[in-house]
Design a protein around this motif. Structure first.
Motif, mmCIF file in Angstrom:
data_model
loop_
_atom_site.group_PDB
_atom_site.id
_atom_site.type_symbol
_atom_site.label_atom_id
_atom_site.label_comp_id
_atom_site.label_asym_id
_atom_site.label_seq_id
_atom_site.Cartn_x
_atom_site.Cartn_y
_atom_site.Cartn_z
ATOM 1 N N PHE A 103 0.859 -1.182 0.000
ATOM 2 C CA PHE A 103 0.000 0.000 0.000
ATOM 3 C C PHE A 103 0.894 1.230 0.000
ATOM 4 O O PHE A 103 1.601 1.499 0.980
ATOM 5 N N ILE A 104 0.905 1.958 -1.112
ATOM 6 C CA ILE A 104 1.797 3.102 -1.293
ATOM 7 C C ILE A 104 0.968 4.319 -1.650
ATOM 8 O O ILE A 104 0.059 4.233 -2.483
ATOM 9 N N THR A 105 1.293 5.473 -1.046
ATOM 10 C CA THR A 105 0.581 6.709 -1.360
ATOM 11 C C THR A 105 1.533 7.804 -1.802
ATOM 12 O O THR A 105 1.258 8.992 -1.606
ATOM 13 N N ILE A 106 2.651 7.419 -2.371
ATOM 14 C CA ILE A 106 3.599 8.374 -2.937
ATOM 15 C C ILE A 106 4.085 7.825 -4.267
ATOM 16 O O ILE A 106 3.851 6.655 -4.598
ATOM 17 N N ALA A 107 4.788 8.677 -5.012
ATOM 18 C CA ALA A 107 5.330 8.226 -6.296
ATOM 19 C C ALA A 107 6.634 8.972 -6.570
ATOM 20 O O ALA A 107 6.812 9.561 -7.628
ATOM 21 N N THR A 108 7.518 8.927 -5.595
ATOM 22 C CA THR A 108 8.792 9.631 -5.736
ATOM 23 C C THR A 108 9.676 9.012 -6.800
ATOM 24 O O THR A 108 10.482 9.686 -7.426
ATOM 25 N N THR A 109 9.497 7.708 -7.005
ATOM 26 C CA THR A 109 10.263 7.020 -8.029
ATOM 27 C C THR A 109 9.466 5.843 -8.558
ATOM 28 O O THR A 109 8.677 5.240 -7.828
ATOM 29 N N LYS A 110 9.669 5.511 -9.823
ATOM 30 C CA LYS A 110 8.961 4.379 -10.414
ATOM 31 C C LYS A 110 9.345 3.060 -9.752
ATOM 32 O O LYS A 110 8.569 2.098 -9.805
ATOM 33 N N ASN A 111 10.505 3.008 -9.118
ATOM 34 C CA ASN A 111 10.959 1.756 -8.498
ATOM 35 C C ASN A 111 10.081 1.303 -7.336
ATOM 36 O O ASN A 111 10.163 0.158 -6.908
ATOM 37 N N LEU A 112 9.245 2.217 -6.814
ATOM 38 C CA LEU A 112 8.376 1.853 -5.699
ATOM 39 C C LEU A 112 7.300 0.856 -6.112
ATOM 40 O O LEU A 112 6.761 0.136 -5.281
ATOM 41 N N TYR A 113 6.979 0.842 -7.403
ATOM 42 C CA TYR A 113 5.870 0.026 -7.901
ATOM 43 C C TYR A 113 6.399 -1.179 -8.666
ATOM 44 O O TYR A 113 7.471 -1.152 -9.258
ATOM 45 N N ASP A 114 5.612 -2.236 -8.648
ATOM 46 C CA ASP A 114 6.031 -3.474 -9.291
ATOM 47 C C ASP A 114 5.838 -3.452 -10.803
ATOM 48 O O ASP A 114 6.669 -3.987 -11.551
ATOM 49 N N TYR A 115 4.749 -2.866 -11.244
ATOM 50 C CA TYR A 115 4.461 -2.842 -12.675
ATOM 51 C C TYR A 115 3.813 -1.495 -13.041
ATOM 52 O O TYR A 115 3.068 -0.921 -12.232
ATOM 53 N N TRP A 116 4.098 -1.048 -14.277
ATOM 54 C CA TRP A 116 3.567 0.214 -14.796
ATOM 55 C C TRP A 116 2.967 -0.002 -16.178
ATOM 56 O O TRP A 116 3.421 -0.870 -16.939
ATOM 57 N N GLY A 117 1.977 0.833 -16.502
ATOM 58 C CA GLY A 117 1.571 0.952 -17.887
ATOM 59 C C GLY A 117 2.561 1.843 -18.619
ATOM 60 O O GLY A 117 3.473 2.426 -18.011
ATOM 61 N N GLN A 118 2.401 1.959 -19.918
ATOM 62 C CA GLN A 118 3.350 2.751 -20.703
ATOM 63 C C GLN A 118 3.053 4.244 -20.607
ATOM 64 O O GLN A 118 3.901 5.068 -20.969
ATOM 65 N N GLY A 119 1.891 4.598 -20.079
ATOM 66 C CA GLY A 119 1.524 6.001 -19.922
ATOM 67 C C GLY A 119 0.743 6.514 -21.117
ATOM 68 O O GLY A 119 0.932 6.041 -22.247
ATOM 69 N N THR A 120 -0.145 7.460 -20.857
ATOM 70 C CA THR A 120 -0.916 8.077 -21.927
ATOM 71 C C THR A 120 -0.929 9.594 -21.720
ATOM 72 O O THR A 120 -1.165 10.070 -20.610
ATOM 73 N N GLN A 121 -0.660 10.319 -22.782
ATOM 74 C CA GLN A 121 -0.639 11.785 -22.715
ATOM 75 C C GLN A 121 -2.067 12.309 -22.736
ATOM 76 O O GLN A 121 -2.861 11.942 -23.611
#
Length: 126
Positions: A103-121
Motif C-alpha cells: 500500500f503506497i501513497t507516494i510516487a517519488t520514483t517508479k521503483n516503488l511500484y512493481d508494474y507500470w503501464g506505458q503512460g498516456t498523454q
C-alpha cells in the motif's frame, strides 16, 4: 508477468471530466492482493500520486486531488478507471496506471511500484 494498459481520450476541454481506463492482464484485480494506482507526470515535473484502489475495493486519494478524483474498478473486465473532474490546463500530464503488492501513497520514483503501464498523454485545452 502483470501488464497494464492505459486508454482514453488524449484531449479534454477545460471544465470537463477526464476519464481513463487501465486494463490489467496477468493478475486479477479483486483476488491478486495488489494495490492499483493512478499516477501522473506534468511536463517538466516529477511524478504525482493521485490515488489507489485496493484489491478489496477500498479507495484512497491524494488530499490535493480528493475533491475532483474518483477511482473505480470493473472486475468483469479486469479494469480500473480514473475520473478527474473540472480539469484545467494544469492537469495536462502523462497519466500512468501502476500496481504494487504494498500500500503506497507516494510516487517519488517508479521503483516503488512493481508494474507500470506505458503512460498516456492527456492534454487539457480548448
Amino acid at each position: 508477468q502483470v501488464q497494464l494498459q492505459e486508454s482514453g481520450p488524449g484531449l479534454v476541454k477545460p471544465s470537463q471530466t477526464l476519464s481513463l481506463t487501465c486494463t490489467v492482464s496477468g493478475a486479477s484485480i479483486p483476488t491478486g492482493y495488489y494495490y492499483w494506482s493512478w499516477i501522473r507526470q506534468p511536463p517538466g515535473k516529477g511524478l504525482e500520486w493521485m490515488g489507489v484502489i485496493s484489491y478489496s475495493g477500498s479507495t484512497y486519494y491524494s488530499p490535493s486531488l480528493k475533491s475532483r478524483t474518483s477511482i473505480a474498478r470493473d472486475t468483469s473486465k479486469n479494469q480500473f478507471t480514473l475520473q478527474l473532474s473540472s480539469v484545467t490546463p494544469e492537469d495536462t500530464a502523462v497519466y500512468y496506471c501502476a500496481t504494487s503488492k504494498r500500500f503506497i501513497t507516494i510516487a517519488t520514483t517508479k521503483n516503488l511500484y512493481d508494474y507500470w503501464g506505458q503512460g498516456t498523454q492527456v492534454t487539457v485545452s480548448s
